[in-house]
Design a protein around this motif. Structure first.
Motif, PDB file in Angstrom:
ATOM      1  N   THR A  81       8.327  26.082   1.630  1.00 22.22           N
ATOM      2  CA  THR A  81       8.705  26.165   3.046  1.00 22.22           C
ATOM      3  C   THR A  81       9.566  27.379   3.353  1.00 22.22           C
ATOM      4  O   THR A  81       9.335  28.083   4.338  1.00 22.22           O
ATOM      5  CB  THR A  81       9.439  24.885   3.484  1.00 22.22           C
ATOM      6  N   GLU A  82      10.568  27.649   2.514  1.00 21.51           N
ATOM      7  CA  GLU A  82      11.454  28.785   2.772  1.00 21.51           C
ATOM      8  C   GLU A  82      10.708  30.106   2.633  1.00 21.51           C
ATOM      9  O   GLU A  82      10.907  31.026   3.434  1.00 21.51           O
ATOM     10  CB  GLU A  82      12.646  28.755   1.820  1.00 21.51           C
ATOM     11  N   SER A  83       9.863  30.213   1.615  1.00 16.94           N
ATOM     12  CA  SER A  83       9.108  31.455   1.423  1.00 16.94           C
ATOM     13  C   SER A  83       8.196  31.718   2.612  1.00 16.94           C
ATOM     14  O   SER A  83       8.162  32.828   3.168  1.00 16.94           O
ATOM     15  CB  SER A  83       8.280  31.382   0.143  1.00 16.94           C
ATOM     16  N   TYR A  84       7.464  30.684   3.027  1.00 17.47           N
ATOM     17  CA  TYR A  84       6.516  30.883   4.132  1.00 17.47           C
ATOM     18  C   TYR A  84       7.247  31.194   5.432  1.00 17.47           C
ATOM     19  O   TYR A  84       6.868  32.115   6.167  1.00 17.47           O
ATOM     20  CB  TYR A  84       5.643  29.638   4.310  1.00 17.47           C
ATOM     21  N   SER A  85       8.289  30.439   5.739  1.00 18.05           N
ATOM     22  CA  SER A  85       8.983  30.645   7.015  1.00 18.05           C
ATOM     23  C   SER A  85       9.630  32.029   7.069  1.00 18.05           C
ATOM     24  O   SER A  85       9.704  32.641   8.141  1.00 18.05           O
ATOM     25  CB  SER A  85      10.037  29.558   7.222  1.00 18.05           C
ATOM     26  N   THR A  86      10.084  32.532   5.922  1.00 17.57           N
ATOM     27  CA  THR A  86      10.710  33.844   5.904  1.00 17.57           C
ATOM     28  C   THR A  86       9.683  34.955   6.046  1.00 17.57           C
ATOM     29  O   THR A  86       9.844  35.876   6.858  1.00 17.57           O
ATOM     30  CB  THR A  86      11.500  34.042   4.600  1.00 17.57           C
ATOM     31  N   ILE A  87       8.611  34.873   5.279  1.00 18.51           N
ATOM     32  CA  ILE A  87       7.603  35.924   5.316  1.00 18.51           C
ATOM     33  C   ILE A  87       6.871  35.952   6.654  1.00 18.51           C
ATOM     34  O   ILE A  87       6.438  37.010   7.118  1.00 18.51           O
ATOM     35  CB  ILE A  87       6.594  35.726   4.161  1.00 18.51           C
ATOM     36  N   SER A  88       6.736  34.809   7.301  1.00 20.00           N
ATOM     37  CA  SER A  88       6.047  34.764   8.590  1.00 20.00           C
ATOM     38  C   SER A  88       6.967  35.095   9.758  1.00 20.00           C
ATOM     39  O   SER A  88       6.552  34.999  10.921  1.00 20.00           O
ATOM     40  CB  SER A  88       5.436  33.368   8.811  1.00 20.00           C
ATOM     41  N   ASN A  89       8.197  35.494   9.466  1.00 18.46           N
ATOM     42  CA  ASN A  89       9.156  35.869  10.505  1.00 18.46           C
ATOM     43  C   ASN A  89       8.640  37.099  11.265  1.00 18.46           C
ATOM     44  O   ASN A  89       8.420  38.161  10.688  1.00 18.46           O
ATOM     45  CB  ASN A  89      10.514  36.168   9.853  1.00 18.46           C
ATOM     46  N   PHE A 111       9.021  40.718  -0.867  1.00 22.05           N
ATOM     47  CA  PHE A 111       9.322  39.878  -2.019  1.00 22.05           C
ATOM     48  C   PHE A 111      10.832  39.682  -2.176  1.00 22.05           C
ATOM     49  O   PHE A 111      11.295  38.598  -2.549  1.00 22.05           O
ATOM     50  CB  PHE A 111       8.735  40.488  -3.302  1.00 22.05           C
ATOM     51  N   ILE A 112      11.609  40.727  -1.889  1.00 23.01           N
ATOM     52  CA  ILE A 112      13.066  40.599  -1.970  1.00 23.01           C
ATOM     53  C   ILE A 112      13.564  39.566  -0.950  1.00 23.01           C
ATOM     54  O   ILE A 112      14.399  38.709  -1.273  1.00 23.01           O
ATOM     55  CB  ILE A 112      13.733  41.964  -1.740  1.00 23.01           C
ATOM     56  N   VAL A 113      13.053  39.643   0.259  1.00 23.16           N
ATOM     57  CA  VAL A 113      13.448  38.674   1.290  1.00 23.16           C
ATOM     58  C   VAL A 113      13.043  37.262   0.879  1.00 23.16           C
ATOM     59  O   VAL A 113      13.795  36.293   1.064  1.00 23.16           O
ATOM     60  CB  VAL A 113      12.816  39.065   2.643  1.00 23.16           C
ATOM     61  N   MET A 114      11.841  37.121   0.302  1.00 24.25           N
ATOM     62  CA  MET A 114      11.378  35.811  -0.136  1.00 24.25           C
ATOM     63  C   MET A 114      12.267  35.275  -1.258  1.00 24.25           C
ATOM     64  O   MET A 114      12.628  34.095  -1.275  1.00 24.25           O
ATOM     65  CB  MET A 114       9.931  35.898  -0.620  1.00 24.25           C
ATOM     66  N   GLY A 115      12.643  36.150  -2.202  1.00 30.70           N
ATOM     67  CA  GLY A 115      13.534  35.721  -3.275  1.00 30.70           C
ATOM     68  C   GLY A 115      14.874  35.263  -2.743  1.00 30.70           C
ATOM     69  O   GLY A 115      15.428  34.242  -3.186  1.00 30.70           O
ATOM     70  N   ALA A 116      15.411  36.003  -1.746  1.00 23.82           N
ATOM     71  CA  ALA A 116      16.695  35.610  -1.146  1.00 23.82           C
ATOM     72  C   ALA A 116      16.583  34.270  -0.423  1.00 23.82           C
ATOM     73  O   ALA A 116      17.519  33.459  -0.447  1.00 23.82           O
ATOM     74  CB  ALA A 116      17.160  36.695  -0.179  1.00 23.82           C
ATOM     75  N   SER A 117      15.429  34.017   0.201  1.00 21.32           N
ATOM     76  CA  SER A 117      15.255  32.758   0.932  1.00 21.32           C
ATOM     77  C   SER A 117      15.218  31.554  -0.008  1.00 21.32           C
ATOM     78  O   SER A 117      15.531  30.434   0.413  1.00 21.32           O
ATOM     79  CB  SER A 117      13.966  32.802   1.755  1.00 21.32           C
ATOM     80  N   VAL A 118      14.831  31.767  -1.267  1.00 22.60           N
ATOM     81  CA  VAL A 118      14.831  30.679  -2.250  1.00 22.60           C
ATOM     82  C   VAL A 118      16.204  30.553  -2.918  1.00 22.60           C
ATOM     83  O   VAL A 118      16.657  29.452  -3.235  1.00 22.60           O
ATOM     84  CB  VAL A 118      13.731  30.914  -3.309  1.00 22.60           C
TER      85      VAL A 118
END
Length: 435
Positions: free
Chosen positions: A51-59, A287-294
């Motif tokens: 959920t966090e990865s998807y919501s962040t990348i789809s921002n 990928f950096i943003v996705m890693g931070a979101s997790v």
């Protein structure tokens, strides 16, 4: 094991992975996922990962990243960076240390296109270093000016650093872009002042060039004006409320492509390489943003940020004593970590403390970016120093470049002190726009 102890183990594991050269995005993903698993169970950890990865990348706001990167890559491929440098050179070369000052001004202008410190240092280094070498500039001053001038790419909008900070801190990208304008101009001016002081103390380090005639000056200005107009249209459009940051990035990229095609400056190979470089850089940042979101949910569960805030409050340092301690921590980390890694790892930890002390999160974003910029030219890592050395050639020792950046490091410290003493330098434009 208590949540706080688990958090400390996770942070230690993160730094170990970074020391082992693990890409920062994957290091954060691993620590965040397994740490959350250890505390909340596999099912919850899997839910956070998805959920966090998807919501962040789809921002939607993240679209500014590939658009502004594309803008900078097209401008570089079309050779517009040389036009910016030539215009700056033609108008201020007659000043003491004018060629180095022109390099800093060129870096500032290109920073408003690329949004990347490394790209700015590489692009302007290829153009300016041969000219300064030809005129007999000291190696330390010429390379130091490019390495320091490149850091303006992290401060002057559009800045990838501000985009990442905005997402991590849940702040407005537009406000942060506008907050970087006056500090960026201030730092550029202080860099030029540092060059003037060095040239005054050691005239042989910065020989004065012969000023070109007026037709040459006007021709150079005319050559640079279209790209400058694109910059002013993109950033000015945000300020006037005509564009959102996302719309401004798309308009800027489209205009630069049309400008390059109209001037027959863009080949198919150059366009293809610019697209490929944009995809590569954007994927890394995503990928950096996705890693931070997790990683962030894991840190929240461990209560490390609140424990840090409570500890600093108990120490009785006061708001500015707490800020000084955090800034010193950034300076130390900057000696060993690159800027983006510092940003994504530290913001979730220190931001609650900053807010608890009553500081403006937009203002702190500017402070954090400036301190991270300092780390980009501070030994032993100094990413921009190594980038400039790769452009200057293996015959240029690293010690000469590090020696050359010292006056500019002092200018950064003065900039930081002024922004702390007068917060309006960073907050006046965004507050006048959005309030």
């Amino acid at each position: 094991m208590t949540p706080e102890a688990s958090g400390l183990v996770g942070i230690a594991a993160l730094f170990v992975l970074l020391a082992l050269r693990t890409p920062v995005a994957f290091a954060m993903l691993v620590v965040g996922f397994f740490g959350y698993w250890a505390l909340e169970g596999l099912r919850s950890a899997g839910g956070v990962l998805l959920t966090e990865s998807y919501s962040t990348i789809s921002n939607y706001s993240l679209i500014v990243v590939p658009m502004f990167i594309l803008l900078g890559n097209i401008a570089s491929a079309a050779g517009f960076s040389r036009g910016l440098y030539n215009a700056a050179f033609a108008w201020i070369v007659q000043l003491r240390g004018g060629l180095a000052s022109a390099s800093v001004l060129g870096c500032a202008l290109f920073a408003a296109v690329s949004g990347s410190s490394v790209a700015t240092a590489v692009t302007l280094g290829k153009v300016a270093l041969p000219e300064m070498r030809r005129l007999g500039y000291a190696t330390s001053l010429s390379t130091g000016a490019i390495a320091a001038g490149g850091t303006l790419g992290f401060l002057i909008p559009p800045s990838t650093g501000f985009v990442l900070y905005a997402i991590l801190a849940e702040q407005s990208i537009g406000r942060l872009f506008m907050a970087g304008v006056l500090p960026g101009i201030l730092m550029m001016g202080l860099f030029m002042a540092a060059i003037w002081i060095v040239a005054w103390l050691k005239p042989e380090a910065a020989p004065m060039g012969d000023p070109p005639d007026w037709p040459t000056r006007l021709s150079a200005l005319f050559e640079a004006l279209p790209l400058v107009a694109v910059i002013l249209l993109s950033i000015g459009g945000i300020y006037l409320g005509v564009f959102t940051p996302v719309e401004a990035s798309a308009v800027g990229a489209a205009l630069v492509i049309l400008l390059a095609v109209a001037r027959r400056r863009l080949t198919w190979c150059g366009f293809r390489d610019a697209i490929a470089e944009t995809l590569s850089t954007s994927a890394m940042l995503y990928f950096i943003v996705m890693g931070a979101s997790v990683l962030n949910p894991f840190l929240a569960v461990t209560q490390i940020p609140s424990a840090l805030g409570d500890g600093l409050a108990a120490a009785g340092l006061g708001p500015y004593g707490t800020l000084l301690l955090i800034v010193l921590g950034y300076v130390v980390l900057g000696m060993f970590m690159d800027g983006l890694s510092m940003l994504v790892v530290t913001v979730p930890i220190v931001l609650p403390t900053i807010l608890a002390q009553g500081f403006d999160p937009i203002w702190f974003g500017v402070v954090a970016v400036i301190v991270i910029e300092m780390g980009m030219i501070t030994p032993p890592i100094g990413l921009n120093v190594f980038v400039v050395r790769s452009v200057a050639g293996p015959d240029v020792p690293l010690t000469a470049i590090f020696r050359g950046v010292m006056p500019f490091l002092a200018a950064m410290i003065v900039t930081l002190l002024l922004i702390v003493a007068v917060p309006g330098i960073a907050t006046w434009i965004p507050n006048s726009m959005f309030d």
